[in-house]
Design an enzyme around this catalytic site. Structure first.
Site: not given
Ligand SMILES: Cc1cc2nc3c(=O)[nH]c(=O)nc-3n(C[C@H](O)[C@H](O)[C@H](O)COP(=O)(O)OP(=O)(O)OC[C@H]3O[C@@H](n4cnc5c(N)ncnc54)[C@H](O)[C@@H]3O)c2cc1C
Length: 310
Positions: A166, A215, A291
């Site tokens: 992560r 998480s 996380e």
């Molecule tokens: C119900 C649920 C289940 C989940 N299950 C998992 C799982 O199984 N495994 C897992 O690893 N995660 C899981 N997650 C967490 C999440 O899905 C991941 O962390 C995902 O990769 C976040 O992507 P996002 O586009 O939503 O990022 P955001 O929430 O929009 O952003 C998160 C962070 O990343 C930064 N960011 C976003 N895009 C970029 C970019 N292009 N360049 C640089 N920084 C950037 C943002 O500025 C922010 O700081 C889960 C979340 C939920 C709500």
């Protein structure tokens, strides 16, 4: 008039609550929806000239904004161009993982099926090395186009990202992922579709429904007591299952899901987070690391707990 005010398409006072899965967040002073990923550097430079902080928002599934909002620029990444180049998939960073998996299966490529149901964009996934069922983003990552303030746009390979559980280097440097090249394999797409169905069913049973950011803490590792234990189990053993502080609470179904009942404030989230970190530290000598990214009015809220207890 500032530099941001002069950009066509810029919006003012946009509520952030609807743009994250935790569904909390007051207004962003400045807000822009990006469809062409190469607009991002220009927007960041304008924010910098105005002396304002900025954050690139993907799908909002791993970030919690303050109920007081954000006194800077939120760039909402809706850039989702995707194409195939032999066994590589070349995609803008705003494309959702589910869209990439569907694209791959339509184009005879396999290897990402285990990520179906994992919410978020590929940019967010690279930043946090997101993964599920043993497959992590690093396993399919080939290279990326990234932007760094003051340094401009450049291509970086696997080694640069320094992937870990992560984690990638981007989490510390706050560089922006603009485009990603993923390496996949030609394969049996009918089997891929079947696997996707099975993964969706399996995830539905595991995760609580409702307003969360997934998480909340990373699973601890390398600690004699915490080894092999998940953050959820440690939280459960400290009695946090179902615990409420204001509108923030820990799910009864999953001890590592911090949820919003619709009335949570950043103060509630921080109080609950700190109570858990303190209790787990006292009982197991394990420092739980967040996380989920927490964003206050003026930028990221760093991990105050570790600093206090070092
Ligand atoms: C119900 C649920 C289940 C989940 N299950 C998992 C799982 O199984 N495994 C897992 O690893 N995660 C899981 N997650 C967490 C999440 O899905 C991941 O962390 C995902 O990769 C976040 O992507 P996002 O586009 O939503 O990022 P955001 O929430 O929009 O952003 C998160 C962070 O990343 C930064 N960011 C976003 N895009 C970029 C970019 N292009 N360049 C640089 N920084 C950037 C943002 O500025 C922010 O700081 C889960 C979340 C939920 C709500």
């Amino acid at each position: 008039m500032g530099h941001l005010d002069q950009i066509e398409g810029i919006q003012r006072n946009v509520a952030l609550a609807k743009l994250t899965t935790f569904q909390m967040g007051g207004p962003a002073d400045y807000f822009y929806e990006v469809k062409d990923v190469m607009e991002v550097p220009m927007l960041i430079e304008a924010a910098q000239k105005d002396g304002l902080p900025f954050i690139l928002l993907g799908w909002g599934s791993n970030v919690i904004f303050s109920d007081n909002g954000f006194r800077g620029l939120i760039i909402h990444n809706l850039a989702r161009k995707i194409e195939k180049d032999d066994d590589l998939v070349v995609t803008d960073s705003g494309t959702l993982l589910s869209q990439i998996i569907q694209f791959c299966l339509k184009n005879g490529l396999t290897g990402m099926e285990k990520m179906m149901g994992l919410p978020g964009t590929i940019g967010g996934a690279v930043r946090g090395n997101a993964g599920a069922f043993g497959l992590e983003t690093k396993h399919i990552f080939e290279k990326a186009l990234i932007y760094k303030e003051g340094e401009g746009v450049r291509e970086v390979g696997y080694d640069y990202l320094d992937f870990d559980y992560r984690h990638s280097k981007i989490k510390e440097t706050h560089e922006i992922v603009l485009k990603v090249w993923l390496k996949l394999k030609p394969g049996d797409t009918a089997a891929g579709v079947a696997e996707v169905r099975q993964i969706i069913t399996s995830r539905a049973g595991k995760h609580p429904s409702g307003k969360s950011a997934g998480s909340f803490f990373k699973n601890p590792s390398g600690n004699s007591v915490g080894q092999g234990l998940s953050a959820g189990l440690l939280n459960d053993q400290c009695g946090f299952k179902g615990k409420h502080i204001g509108g923030a609470f820990i799910s009864e179904k999953h001890g590592n899901f911090l949820m919003n009942d619709g009335t949570a404030t950043m103060e509630n989230v921080l109080d609950l987070c700190l109570q858990i970190q303190k209790a787990v530290f006292e009982k197991f000598q394990v420092k739980l690391e967040r996380e989920v990214a927490l964003v206050g009015e003026h930028g990221y809220i760093e991990d105050t707990f570790s600093k206090k207890n070092d």
